[in-house]
Design a protein around this motif. Sequence first.
Motif, short mmCIF file in Angstrom:
data_model
loop_
_atom_site.label_atom_id
_atom_site.label_comp_id
_atom_site.label_asym_id
_atom_site.label_seq_id
_atom_site.Cartn_x
_atom_site.Cartn_y
_atom_site.Cartn_z
N MET A 348 0.85 -1.19 0.00
CA MET A 348 0.00 0.00 0.00
C MET A 348 0.89 1.24 0.00
SD MET A 348 -2.95 -1.19 2.63
CE MET A 348 -4.42 -0.43 2.04
N SER A 349 0.33 2.34 -0.50
CA SER A 349 1.12 3.56 -0.62
C SER A 349 1.34 4.18 0.76
CB SER A 349 0.40 4.56 -1.51
OG SER A 349 -0.71 5.08 -0.81
N LEU A 350 2.23 5.15 0.81
CA LEU A 350 2.49 5.82 2.08
C LEU A 350 1.23 6.54 2.57
CD1 LEU A 350 6.09 7.22 1.50
CD2 LEU A 350 5.38 5.14 2.67
N VAL A 351 0.46 7.07 1.65
CA VAL A 351 -0.79 7.74 2.06
C VAL A 351 -1.71 6.74 2.74
CG1 VAL A 351 -2.84 8.90 1.21
CG2 VAL A 351 -0.63 9.43 0.21
N GLU A 352 -1.89 5.56 2.11
CA GLU A 352 -2.78 4.55 2.70
C GLU A 352 -2.23 4.07 4.03
OE1 GLU A 352 -4.67 2.47 -1.24
OE2 GLU A 352 -2.53 2.27 -0.89
N ASN A 353 -0.91 3.92 4.11
CA ASN A 353 -0.33 3.50 5.37
C ASN A 353 -0.48 4.57 6.45
OD1 ASN A 353 0.99 0.80 5.55
ND2 ASN A 353 1.82 1.45 3.59
N ALA A 354 -0.46 5.83 6.04
CA ALA A 354 -0.66 6.90 7.02
C ALA A 354 -2.08 6.81 7.58
CB ALA A 354 -0.43 8.25 6.36
N LEU A 355 -3.02 6.46 6.71
CA LEU A 355 -4.41 6.34 7.13
C LEU A 355 -4.59 5.21 8.15
CD1 LEU A 355 -7.48 7.13 6.37
CD2 LEU A 355 -7.41 4.99 5.10
N GLY A 358 -3.38 6.41 11.49
CA GLY A 358 -3.67 7.79 11.83
C GLY A 358 -5.15 8.14 11.80
N GLN A 359 -5.95 7.20 11.28
CA GLN A 359 -7.36 7.49 11.03
C GLN A 359 -8.10 7.97 12.28
OE1 GLN A 359 -9.85 4.22 11.06
NE2 GLN A 359 -11.46 5.72 11.31
N VAL A 360 -7.85 7.30 13.41
CA VAL A 360 -8.62 7.61 14.61
C VAL A 360 -8.27 8.99 15.15
CG1 VAL A 360 -9.07 6.92 16.98
CG2 VAL A 360 -8.80 5.18 15.21
N ARG A 361 -6.98 9.22 15.37
CA ARG A 361 -6.61 10.46 16.06
C ARG A 361 -6.59 11.67 15.13
NH1 ARG A 361 -4.98 10.12 21.07
NH2 ARG A 361 -3.61 11.92 21.18
N LEU A 364 -9.25 11.13 9.94
CA LEU A 364 -9.08 11.07 8.49
C LEU A 364 -10.28 10.43 7.79
CD1 LEU A 364 -5.33 10.03 8.42
CD2 LEU A 364 -6.30 12.30 8.21
N ALA A 365 -11.16 9.82 8.55
CA ALA A 365 -12.32 9.19 7.93
C ALA A 365 -13.58 9.56 8.68
CB ALA A 365 -12.13 7.67 7.88
N PRO A 366 -14.00 10.81 8.59
CA PRO A 366 -15.21 11.20 9.30
C PRO A 366 -16.42 10.51 8.69
CG PRO A 366 -14.43 12.99 7.89
CD PRO A 366 -13.41 11.91 7.82
N ARG A 367 -17.34 10.07 9.51
CA ARG A 367 -18.56 9.37 9.06
C ARG A 367 -18.24 8.18 8.14
NH1 ARG A 367 -19.30 14.57 8.78
NH2 ARG A 367 -19.07 14.68 6.51
N GLY A 368 -17.07 7.55 8.34
CA GLY A 368 -16.77 6.32 7.61
C GLY A 368 -16.29 6.54 6.18
N LEU A 369 -16.23 7.78 5.72
CA LEU A 369 -15.72 8.03 4.37
C LEU A 369 -14.32 8.64 4.48
CD1 LEU A 369 -18.90 9.53 2.71
CD2 LEU A 369 -17.98 7.23 2.48
N ILE A 370 -13.40 8.13 3.65
CA ILE A 370 -12.02 8.59 3.76
C ILE A 370 -11.87 9.98 3.19
CG2 ILE A 370 -9.66 8.13 3.04
CD1 ILE A 370 -10.49 5.14 2.89
N ASP A 371 -11.24 10.85 3.97
CA ASP A 371 -10.92 12.19 3.49
C ASP A 371 -9.51 12.15 2.91
OD1 ASP A 371 -10.19 14.78 3.12
OD2 ASP A 371 -10.96 15.50 5.05
N TRP A 372 -9.43 11.87 1.59
CA TRP A 372 -8.11 11.64 0.99
C TRP A 372 -7.23 12.88 1.06
CZ3 TRP A 372 -6.22 7.11 0.72
CH2 TRP A 372 -7.06 6.02 0.48
#
Lengths: 508, 308
Positions: A348-355, A358-361, A364-372
């Motif tokens: 996976m890309s660095l962006v995906e790995n960051a997600l 990092g998603q919780v704190r 990055l994914a408000p309401r279950g949709l990823i904010d790319w």
Amino acid sequence: MTRPTLLTLEGLTKAYPGVVANDDVRFSIGEGEIHALLGENGAGKSTLVKMIYGLVKPDKGAMTLRGAPYAPDRPSAARQAGVAMVFQHFSLFEALDVAENIALGMENPPKRRDLAARIRDVSHDYGLPLDPSRLVGELSAGERQRVEIVRCLLQNPKLLIMDEPTSVLTPQEVEILFATLRKLAAEGTAILYISHKLDEIRALCDAATVLRRGRVVGDCIPRDTSARDMAELMVGSVLHVPERRAATPGDVALELRGLDLPAATPFGTSLRDVSLSVRTGAILGVGGVAGNGQDELLAVLSGETLAPPGTLFVDGDDIGALPPPARRHLGVLAAPEERLGHAAAPDMSLVENALLTGQVREGLAPRGLIDWGATRAFADRIIAAFDVRTPGNHVAARALSGGNLQKFVIGREILQSPRVLVVNQPTWGVDAAAAAAIRQALIDLAEGGAAVVVISQDLDELMELADDFAALNGGRLSAPRPTAGLTMDEIGLMMGGAHDMEVAHAAQ
Amino acid sequence: MAGISIDLLLASLMVAATPILFAALGEMIVEKSGVLNLGVEGMMIVGAICGFATAVETGSPTLGFVGAALGGAGLSLVFAFLTQGLLSNQVATGLALTLFGLGFSALIGQGYVGIKPPATPSLDLGSLSDLPFVGRVLFSHDPLVYLGLAMTAAIWAFLRFTRAGLILRAVGESHDAAHALGYKVVRIRTAAILFGGAMAGVGGAYLSLVRVPQWTEGMTAGAGWIALALVVFGAWRPGRVALGAYLFGGITVLQLNLQAAGVAVPVALLSISPYLVTILVLVVMSSDRRRVAMNAPASLGRVFHAAA
């Protein structure tokens, strides 16, 4: 040097797509000489010894052994010529017993009963006690290394190659290993000793060749050269040493009380009665030989393994039953040792790995949709803040070098401003400059008020970073002691001393 | 229950167990080398039709079994090429092999439906076969039944006492370590896969030449999957694999006999009972995670890519 020459390397070159691993490497080793091969990770040491051991064919160049041309096309040819190798990883079979493991590394192993007797003889002569019928999976790291050494010694090698042999040993075990090696050298066996631990090389070796980016950049007599000079030869620049100011620890943030946890896998380690507490602003260093419960301790703190009730507390709350995302929400973050496949998803890309962590704190994914957009920005912040060298944030994690990926996975956790951070082997396989940067970041994090647990096998690193030191040995954690004033001898004893090793008989 | 005679039951148990014993022993060797081949069912049915066709055309059951072994090994060579040469995923390739084998065997078998194969004679054991009870149960079978038991012992001895067996186990345990010591991982695994294919082929031919004996499409009816399960059941030990095969054979035969005797249990329930028992025993066996993981080859199913 008055010794007759044993092995000469002339212009060895090996290129892989995109990188020249070895470029015109030439040096020679005398009979009975202990010769160090020095270099950072990625300097080309491993490729070079693989060529000598017949695992890799050089593109160019030649070798001569005792005056005769030497070009092994496979390891068994190298073994027949009298070259033996003790590997850093990957050459023992856990589910097979000691005698079977040794037989697999020999050309013409004798019958099992004779072999067992010879194993006992050799291991007794060199002070490396071994029981031929035990399963290797049950042995400590130090004992496993003995299996490899005995396997080599049974073939009376002329040249013994040792790849980073002390990275898994306690200081006492290192002393005993050195006594064994000196005895071997005195009997005429040449030893090619690969390491980046300069003090060990100064204590043990007669000569040293330094590699940097696949080339020989110098040689020296280690006894007459300072560790600092050798380090700068290795790195090619002046080293920056992390600084730390005296911080005033606050309240207890992380606490383990008498944790018992049975092992989940056949050759895993059970944690037994582990207690620790870390205050905000403090760094606890956990040392110990690999395989003594480090992975299990990290898993129980990160939430991969749940802790029994009443054992794990953060800010006084029992969080033992919370899974990793809930713990991240509370600010308990972790960076495991294995970078590819555990800390990061390789493809996976660095962006995906960051997600992924990092998603919780970072929300990055408000309401279950990823904010790319926000995720990309977060990845870019990590890349910028930790000097991750990459063509861009779209690159797969697997494509980064070990050191760069390590900077990324540690940086990813630090930038989420954790309250508690647990890292395992934060600078493993990372070059000296990057390691210094990671250590500095951990120190800064603690000074900013986080509680940090650093699990590592690099004692120098722990001495540099930690306020308190504790050691894991067989799944038990010793009582933490302040690092200031702690001697190597005391640390060695905390790590389990020399286990049951004895000094080589001749060296006594 | 009066219709069931114990000696006939035991004798047919040995016959019922033999095909899955062959296939399971072969698969055990494959798995010991670290490869998971889910194509046992496909290799069995290809072996069944190859053996059947060869025996019918030549009139010799012996040549039939040789043909079956070659057919099974031939199909497994495809698997070996894909997984060892092209590094394809073993699970997906194995499943594809089963689907391919079922279709391929139906194609070859079109002209052989309804034909009777030449009979496979029983082994002449002289006066042993005339012994009361024991003679009928143990000593009046065809040679393949005894060959299956002999293979169990031979594989046990091979894994335990020979250097080749040690190397095979080592490759299955850690292919990286074996490679570092200079063993040819791909070559060893290919040999193991071919052996597994040949054994599955013989097992399949035993169904079409002895047990049934005729050719029908899809006649293996899941025997290959049972063989796969038996390897786990037997914890990768030949003795226990054989025990499992006989246990499964026993339940199969018993349920047939119970049906024939008209026991007041639904037929469907009786028919699924061997599979139910297999699942139950597998669950019980695997509940001890540590013990199962201890015996399982550590590299099982992992793709080996020789790093430089």
